[in-house]
Design a protein around this motif. Structure first.
Motif, PDB file in Angstrom:
ATOM      1  N   LEU A   1     105.284  21.982  12.659  1.00 20.52           N
ATOM      2  CA  LEU A   1     105.593  20.598  13.036  1.00 20.52           C
ATOM      3  C   LEU A   1     105.321  20.374  14.522  1.00 20.52           C
ATOM      4  N   GLY A   2     105.213  19.100  14.881  1.00 23.06           N
ATOM      5  CA  GLY A   2     104.957  18.764  16.266  1.00 23.06           C
ATOM      6  C   GLY A   2     103.492  18.587  16.580  1.00 23.06           C
ATOM      7  N   THR A   3     102.711  18.202  15.573  1.00 21.36           N
ATOM      8  CA  THR A   3     101.281  17.935  15.740  1.00 21.36           C
ATOM      9  C   THR A   3     101.000  16.504  15.289  1.00 21.36           C
ATOM     10  N   ALA A   4      99.802  16.034  15.593  1.00 19.41           N
ATOM     11  CA  ALA A   4      99.442  14.674  15.183  1.00 19.41           C
ATOM     12  C   ALA A   4      99.499  14.521  13.674  1.00 19.41           C
TER      13      ALA A   4
ATOM     14  N   ALA B   1     115.156  19.151  26.363  1.00 21.05           N
ATOM     15  CA  ALA B   1     115.233  20.579  26.059  1.00 21.05           C
ATOM     16  C   ALA B   1     114.550  20.899  24.732  1.00 21.05           C
ATOM     17  N   VAL B   2     114.802  20.074  23.708  1.00 26.39           N
ATOM     18  CA  VAL B   2     114.172  20.283  22.401  1.00 26.39           C
ATOM     19  C   VAL B   2     112.655  20.114  22.503  1.00 26.39           C
ATOM     20  N   ILE B   3     112.219  19.055  23.170  1.00 24.59           N
ATOM     21  CA  ILE B   3     110.789  18.762  23.262  1.00 24.59           C
ATOM     22  C   ILE B   3     110.069  19.841  24.063  1.00 24.59           C
ATOM     23  N   ALA B   4     110.690  20.314  25.153  1.00 24.49           N
ATOM     24  CA  ALA B   4     110.075  21.361  25.961  1.00 24.49           C
ATOM     25  C   ALA B   4     109.864  22.630  25.144  1.00 24.49           C
ATOM     26  N   ALA B   5     110.876  23.006  24.347  1.00 22.51           N
ATOM     27  CA  ALA B   5     110.751  24.210  23.525  1.00 22.51           C
ATOM     28  C   ALA B   5     109.711  24.026  22.432  1.00 22.51           C
ATOM     29  N   LEU B   6     109.666  22.842  21.835  1.00 26.22           N
ATOM     30  CA  LEU B   6     108.665  22.571  20.800  1.00 26.22           C
ATOM     31  C   LEU B   6     107.260  22.666  21.381  1.00 26.22           C
ATOM     32  N   ARG B   7     107.062  22.119  22.555  1.00 28.68           N
ATOM     33  CA  ARG B   7     105.748  22.212  23.204  1.00 28.68           C
ATOM     34  C   ARG B   7     105.413  23.661  23.554  1.00 28.68           C
ATOM     35  N   GLU B   8     106.398  24.390  24.056  1.00 27.87           N
ATOM     36  CA  GLU B   8     106.174  25.783  24.453  1.00 27.87           C
ATOM     37  C   GLU B   8     105.717  26.642  23.281  1.00 27.87           C
ATOM     38  N   HIS B   9     106.225  26.328  22.091  1.00 30.63           N
ATOM     39  CA  HIS B   9     105.937  27.162  20.918  1.00 30.63           C
ATOM     40  C   HIS B   9     104.824  26.593  20.038  1.00 30.63           C
ATOM     41  N   GLY B  10     104.098  25.607  20.525  1.00 32.10           N
ATOM     42  CA  GLY B  10     102.912  25.174  19.787  1.00 32.10           C
ATOM     43  C   GLY B  10     102.803  23.711  19.483  1.00 32.10           C
TER      44      GLY B  10
END
Length: 250
Positions: free
Chosen positions: A142-145, A175-184
């Motif tokens: 998750l977290g993609t277009a 905090a949630v968004i930063a971690a989501l971005r960090e992991h892909g």
């Protein structure tokens, strides 16, 4: 639903309150509710202890009936805690309360947002588990277009009922968004990028929340312990997700 208001095309999106949840929910694959003081913090504490947490948007007689229907304990207001009803929206009180397998947790913030999500998949994020939530979402692809995530900050309410954006929820969402971005996760909307920037620029997140309007209000009312629990940054690896009406471990 207007595509411009749903931040269409971005993998990670950010909005405020129930209205924001209603706007993003149909357009994303997963919704993350962030209500640091105190709904999602309390959810994280209760789910860690093994409880199933049923969100409910109102604290009135209908909540009592709802809890009775589910054969669950009902969380009361912070000042209504007694030996007979020790469960409340206070995360510190929940830690002290006896274990209950099923808990109804009324909240006009986080619970109302979960209800506004309709049939969308929902996770509960906070400062306590922001890293875990972001990592878990990325692990699900998750977290993609193609499979976007919407992060919803609950905020507080002014006396007239209108939304008051709250710094603790901005930081929790960041905090949630930063971690989501960090992991892909990829493709932050400008709104999501602004939340990350706020989180990244906070030298001391705990101090910022404690000094915020919401943190000071709770401390002045005698609930500084709730602020302390809410600012245990990444203390929890638990990811509560809403399944069959209750938050349970992912």
């Amino acid at each position: 639903m207007r595509e411009d208001l749903s931040q269409a095309g971005y993998g990670i999106r950010f909005e405020w309150g129930p209205a924001g949840a209603k706007q993003l929910a149909p357009a994303v694959s997963y919704l993350v509710v962030v209500d640091v003081l105190s709904f999602t913090t309390s959810v994280s504490v209760a789910v860690e202890a093994g409880a199933r947490v049923f969100p409910y948007a109102w604290r009135d007689e209908s909540a009592t009936a709802f809890a009775r229907q589910l054969d669950a304990r009902l969380a009361v207001g912070r000042r209504a805690v007694t030996a007979a009803t020790p469960w409340s929206l206070s995360p510190a009180a929940l830690r002290r309360a006896p274990f209950t397998e099923r808990l109804v947790l009324p909240s006009p913030g986080g619970s109302a947002i979960a209800a506004a999500a309709g049939g969308a998949d929902v996770a509960a994020g906070s400062l306590r588990n922001g890293s875990a939530v972001g990592r878990w979402l990325a692990g699900q692809g998750l977290g993609t277009a193609e499979r976007p995530v919407g992060v919803i900050a609950a905020g507080e309410r002014w006396p007239d009922g209108t939304l008051r954006p709250a710094v603790e929820d901005l930081l929790g969402a960041g905090a949630v968004i930063a971690a989501l971005r960090e992991h892909g996760g990829t493709g932050l909307s400008p709104e999501a990028a602004a939340a990350v920037a706020a989180f990244a620029s906070a030298v001391d997140v705990g101090a910022a929340v404690a000094a915020s309007s919401s943190g000071r209000e709770l401390a002045d009312d005698g609930f500084a312990d709730d602020v302390a629990v809410a600012t245990e940054l990444n203390a929890s690896t638990q990811v509560p997700v809403l399944r069959h009406g209750a938050f349970v471990p992912a």
